[in-house]
Design a protein around this motif. Sequence first.
Motif, PDB file in Angstrom:
ATOM      1  N   ALA A  43      97.580  88.500  -1.488  1.00 28.62           N
ATOM      2  CA  ALA A  43      96.445  88.202  -0.605  1.00 28.62           C
ATOM      3  C   ALA A  43      96.420  86.707  -0.322  1.00 28.62           C
ATOM      4  N   ARG A  44      95.765  86.353   0.765  1.00 29.18           N
ATOM      5  CA  ARG A  44      95.599  84.960   1.182  1.00 29.18           C
ATOM      6  C   ARG A  44      94.121  84.718   1.425  1.00 29.18           C
ATOM      7  N   GLY A  45      93.719  83.459   1.327  1.00 31.25           N
ATOM      8  CA  GLY A  45      92.326  83.146   1.609  1.00 31.25           C
ATOM      9  C   GLY A  45      92.153  81.687   1.960  1.00 31.25           C
ATOM     10  N   TYR A  46      91.091  81.396   2.684  1.00 33.96           N
ATOM     11  CA  TYR A  46      90.746  80.012   2.991  1.00 33.96           C
ATOM     12  C   TYR A  46      89.232  79.866   3.010  1.00 33.96           C
ATOM     13  N   SER A  47      88.789  78.644   2.873  1.00 31.12           N
ATOM     14  CA  SER A  47      87.353  78.351   2.797  1.00 31.12           C
ATOM     15  C   SER A  47      86.621  78.817   4.053  1.00 31.12           C
ATOM     16  N   ARG A  48      85.484  79.428   3.839  1.00 33.14           N
ATOM     17  CA  ARG A  48      84.602  79.897   4.904  1.00 33.14           C
ATOM     18  C   ARG A  48      85.207  81.012   5.744  1.00 33.14           C
ATOM     19  N   GLU A  49      86.250  81.639   5.255  1.00 32.03           N
ATOM     20  CA  GLU A  49      86.899  82.737   5.986  1.00 32.03           C
ATOM     21  C   GLU A  49      86.005  83.971   6.036  1.00 32.03           C
ATOM     22  N   LEU A  50      85.438  84.339   4.908  1.00 30.36           N
ATOM     23  CA  LEU A  50      84.561  85.491   4.843  1.00 30.36           C
ATOM     24  C   LEU A  50      83.118  85.012   4.918  1.00 30.36           C
ATOM     25  N   GLU A  51      82.243  85.902   5.298  1.00 29.49           N
ATOM     26  CA  GLU A  51      80.840  85.541   5.484  1.00 29.49           C
ATOM     27  C   GLU A  51      80.190  85.119   4.172  1.00 29.49           C
ATOM     28  N   GLY A  52      79.302  84.140   4.243  1.00 29.54           N
ATOM     29  CA  GLY A  52      78.511  83.773   3.084  1.00 29.54           C
ATOM     30  C   GLY A  52      78.918  82.485   2.393  1.00 29.54           C
ATOM     31  N   ASN A  53      79.386  81.487   3.125  1.00 35.92           N
ATOM     32  CA  ASN A  53      79.747  80.188   2.532  1.00 35.92           C
ATOM     33  C   ASN A  53      80.779  80.356   1.425  1.00 35.92           C
ATOM     34  N   THR A  54      81.829  81.078   1.728  1.00 36.37           N
ATOM     35  CA  THR A  54      82.820  81.463   0.729  1.00 36.37           C
ATOM     36  C   THR A  54      83.928  80.423   0.577  1.00 36.37           C
ATOM     37  N   HIS A  55      84.572  80.445  -0.579  1.00 36.04           N
ATOM     38  CA  HIS A  55      85.674  79.545  -0.891  1.00 36.04           C
ATOM     39  C   HIS A  55      86.997  80.306  -0.912  1.00 36.04           C
ATOM     40  N   ALA A  56      88.081  79.560  -0.793  1.00 38.97           N
ATOM     41  CA  ALA A  56      89.421  80.132  -0.634  1.00 38.97           C
ATOM     42  C   ALA A  56      89.797  81.102  -1.751  1.00 38.97           C
ATOM     43  N   GLU A  57      89.660  80.667  -2.992  1.00 41.66           N
ATOM     44  CA  GLU A  57      90.108  81.500  -4.110  1.00 41.66           C
ATOM     45  C   GLU A  57      89.305  82.795  -4.189  1.00 41.66           C
ATOM     46  N   ALA A  58      87.991  82.684  -4.048  1.00 47.05           N
ATOM     47  CA  ALA A  58      87.144  83.874  -4.088  1.00 47.05           C
ATOM     48  C   ALA A  58      87.488  84.824  -2.941  1.00 47.05           C
ATOM     49  N   THR A  62      88.785  88.611  -3.386  1.00 52.16           N
ATOM     50  CA  THR A  62      88.039  89.687  -2.708  1.00 52.16           C
ATOM     51  C   THR A  62      88.972  90.545  -1.870  1.00 52.16           C
ATOM     52  N   LYS A  63      89.848  89.900  -1.104  1.00 52.38           N
ATOM     53  CA  LYS A  63      90.777  90.644  -0.248  1.00 52.38           C
ATOM     54  C   LYS A  63      91.775  91.448  -1.087  1.00 52.38           C
ATOM     55  N   ALA A  64      92.214  90.916  -2.217  1.00 50.86           N
ATOM     56  CA  ALA A  64      93.117  91.665  -3.098  1.00 50.86           C
ATOM     57  C   ALA A  64      92.420  92.912  -3.632  1.00 50.86           C
ATOM     58  N   ARG A  65      91.159  92.763  -3.982  1.00 51.63           N
ATOM     59  CA  ARG A  65      90.406  93.904  -4.541  1.00 51.63           C
ATOM     60  C   ARG A  65      90.142  94.987  -3.495  1.00 51.63           C
ATOM     61  N   GLN A  66      90.331  94.667  -2.229  1.00 52.50           N
ATOM     62  CA  GLN A  66      90.126  95.648  -1.162  1.00 52.50           C
ATOM     63  C   GLN A  66      91.411  96.414  -0.820  1.00 52.50           C
ATOM     64  N   LEU A  67      92.523  96.065  -1.476  1.00 45.95           N
ATOM     65  CA  LEU A  67      93.780  96.767  -1.197  1.00 45.95           C
ATOM     66  C   LEU A  67      93.684  98.218  -1.651  1.00 45.95           C
ATOM     67  N   THR A  68      94.167  99.118  -0.815  1.00 40.04           N
ATOM     68  CA  THR A  68      94.168 100.547  -1.146  1.00 40.04           C
ATOM     69  C   THR A  68      95.397 100.876  -1.996  1.00 40.04           C
ATOM     70  N   PRO A  69      95.390 102.012  -2.675  1.00 40.16           N
ATOM     71  CA  PRO A  69      96.584 102.426  -3.422  1.00 40.16           C
ATOM     72  C   PRO A  69      97.840 102.480  -2.536  1.00 40.16           C
ATOM     73  N   ALA A  70      97.687 102.925  -1.308  1.00 33.23           N
ATOM     74  CA  ALA A  70      98.839 102.987  -0.391  1.00 33.23           C
ATOM     75  C   ALA A  70      99.354 101.584  -0.073  1.00 33.23           C
ATOM     76  N   GLN A  71      98.452 100.636   0.138  1.00 33.24           N
ATOM     77  CA  GLN A  71      98.870  99.257   0.415  1.00 33.24           C
ATOM     78  C   GLN A  71      99.563  98.641  -0.801  1.00 33.24           C
ATOM     79  N   LEU A  72      99.061  98.934  -1.989  1.00 32.82           N
ATOM     80  CA  LEU A  72      99.698  98.432  -3.212  1.00 32.82           C
ATOM     81  C   LEU A  72     101.104  99.006  -3.361  1.00 32.82           C
ATOM     82  N   GLN A  73     101.261 100.286  -3.057  1.00 31.79           N
ATOM     83  CA  GLN A  73     102.588 100.911  -3.137  1.00 31.79           C
ATOM     84  C   GLN A  73     103.542 100.290  -2.120  1.00 31.79           C
TER      85      GLN A  73
END
Length: 167
Positions: A43-58, A62-73
């Motif tokens: 997964a990749r991330g950058y500051s303020r990418e997602l809603e809510g004053n978010t930071h890159a690492e978070a 978050t995006k990694a945790r949204q991966l489906t089993p099919a995407q992981l495979q």
Amino acid sequence: MDFLQLALAEARKCIPSPTAFCVGCVLIAAYPPGTEAEPVVVARGYSRELEGNTHAEANAITKARQLTPAQLQELFPASQIPISVETLLSHTDIYTTMEPCSVRTSGLAPCADAVVAAGIRRCFIGVGEPDDFVKCEGAQKLKDAGVEVIWLAGMEEECLAVARRRE
């Protein structure tokens, strides 16, 4: 592959802010562990990418945790057994252009806490967070929690220039 360069590319996507840094990060894993599997970007991330004053690492976590089993495979076709995101995160490295924050003036959870909670094993950092906004102790917080912290020498100026850009 230079994973810090990928993180810098993420940081350059940030909308600049006079009160925050532009930070980017990538999560990298080679799975199954102990094999010759090539590391891939989880997964990749950058500051303020997602809603809510978010930071890159978070954001990346978050995006990694949204991966489906099919995407992981798809990411790890050599894995003979289904893999959970939480198992994957425990075998993941994070590359971040700036030291994960240890305090948020907004009151949101710090990124160092998110990295620890995700069970990420190693954190590669391009530059320490300067004291522009807060005194950061993210690297120490990670070390205290058992995360291996690796400072990547040689790109500090570029990471800081991208972080502080205003347009």
